[in-house]
Each structure stands twice: as C-alpha cells, then as structure tokens.
Design a protein around this motif. Structure first.
Motif, PDB file in Angstrom:
ATOM      1  N   ALA A 187       2.514  -5.185  -5.445  1.00  0.00           N
ATOM      2  CA  ALA A 187       1.509  -6.115  -4.928  1.00  0.00           C
ATOM      3  C   ALA A 187       1.951  -7.555  -5.134  1.00  0.00           C
ATOM      4  O   ALA A 187       1.855  -8.385  -4.223  1.00  0.00           O
ATOM      5  CB  ALA A 187       0.165  -5.857  -5.605  1.00  0.00           C
ATOM      6  N   PHE A 215       0.791  -1.227   0.000  1.00  0.00           N
ATOM      7  CA  PHE A 215       0.000   0.000   0.000  1.00  0.00           C
ATOM      8  C   PHE A 215       0.826   1.282   0.000  1.00  0.00           C
ATOM      9  O   PHE A 215       0.285   2.354  -0.259  1.00  0.00           O
ATOM     10  CB  PHE A 215      -0.966  -0.003   1.181  1.00  0.00           C
ATOM     11  CG  PHE A 215      -2.105  -0.963   0.972  1.00  0.00           C
ATOM     12  CD1 PHE A 215      -3.045  -0.729  -0.011  1.00  0.00           C
ATOM     13  CD2 PHE A 215      -2.204  -2.103   1.743  1.00  0.00           C
ATOM     14  CE1 PHE A 215      -4.093  -1.622  -0.204  1.00  0.00           C
ATOM     15  CE2 PHE A 215      -3.247  -2.991   1.547  1.00  0.00           C
ATOM     16  CZ  PHE A 215      -4.193  -2.750   0.572  1.00  0.00           C
ATOM     17  N   LEU A 232       2.034   1.099  -4.085  1.00  0.00           N
ATOM     18  CA  LEU A 232       0.815   1.131  -4.900  1.00  0.00           C
ATOM     19  C   LEU A 232       1.043   0.916  -6.396  1.00  0.00           C
ATOM     20  O   LEU A 232       0.563   1.674  -7.237  1.00  0.00           O
ATOM     21  CB  LEU A 232       0.064   2.450  -4.689  1.00  0.00           C
ATOM     22  CG  LEU A 232      -0.807   2.535  -3.441  1.00  0.00           C
ATOM     23  CD1 LEU A 232      -1.437   3.900  -3.331  1.00  0.00           C
ATOM     24  CD2 LEU A 232      -1.853   1.454  -3.432  1.00  0.00           C
TER      25      LEU A 232
END
Length: 99
Positions: A51, A43, A46
């Motif tokens: 991820a 996060f 981003l």
C-alpha cells in the motif's frame, strides 16, 4: 461593386473545445493508467508495504506527469506520432546520401 468577403466574421471558440483534456494537471490517460496500476499493486499483494509503495509510486509518477503536462500538454501524442513516423523520415540530409 460590392465585396462579399470584405467584412470579417467573429466566431467564438469555447475554451473547453480548444484546451487539452487533462486530469490533475497531467495527461488524462496516463494518470488513469498509473492509478489503475497502483490500485492493482495495492489490492493484489494486500500488505501494508504494498500500500505504501503503491501510493508512493502513484504520487511520484503523477508529479512527473504534471511536470510533463506543464511543459507540453500534448507531449504523449507528439511522442507516439514521432515513434510511428520514424521509419518514414530518416535522419539523412539527402535521399542520395551514401550510408
């Protein structure tokens, strides 16, 4: 003459009180810290790459932690105690040994 301690008393110990505190088969604190680090990576950066990297890191490390939990569920505590006691117990055969 009566013996007071002649009869053994049975005491039930519940399994939840004697088993180590594991999460996903690994040490609870290490799994949560790994998950937190992976979520922060995902996060904060981003991007889709972050991820994928964060999820991959979490899966790999949790797999390694599960292997560690299978070998010894208390390995983290034993290792930390070993590091903390290192200055007190020198690897010498005798206190009078010449260094």
């Amino acid at each position: 003459m009566t013996e007071i301690g002649s009869r053994l008393q049975r005491v039930r110990i519940h399994r939840a009180l004697s088993r180590p505190n594991l999460l996903l088969g690994a040490d609870r604190e290490l799994v949560l810290a790994t998950g937190l680090a992976s979520i922060i990576l995902i996060f904060v950066v981003l991007t889709p790459t972050s991820a994928v990297v964060g999820i991959t890191i979490w899966i790999v490390i949790v797999g390694l932690l599960r292997m560690m939990g299978n070998a010894d569920p208390l390995m983290r505590r034993v290792y930390l105690r070993h590091i903390r006691y290192r200055p007190f117990y020198r690897p010498t055969a005798s206190p009078w040994r010449k260094y």
